[in-house]
Design a protein around this motif. Structure first.
Motif: not given
Length: 40
Positions: A31-36
């Motif tokens: 999820v962090t990678v997607l948001v970034v």
């Protein structure tokens, strides 16, 4: 401490907890990678 009779239940609960931590960490990283990616 757990007595000898409770060790199977303890191991089962601990294994389940470790599984949740592992998959929760992986999901959080994804999820962090997607948001970034979406921000950039």
């Amino acid at each position: 401490m757990a007595s000898g009779n409770d060790m199977k239940a303890h191991e089962s609960t601990y294994t389940g907890f470790l599984g949740l931590v592992k998959w929760g960490s992986i999901l959080t990283a994804l999820v962090t990678v997607l948001v970034v990616y979406l921000i950039a």
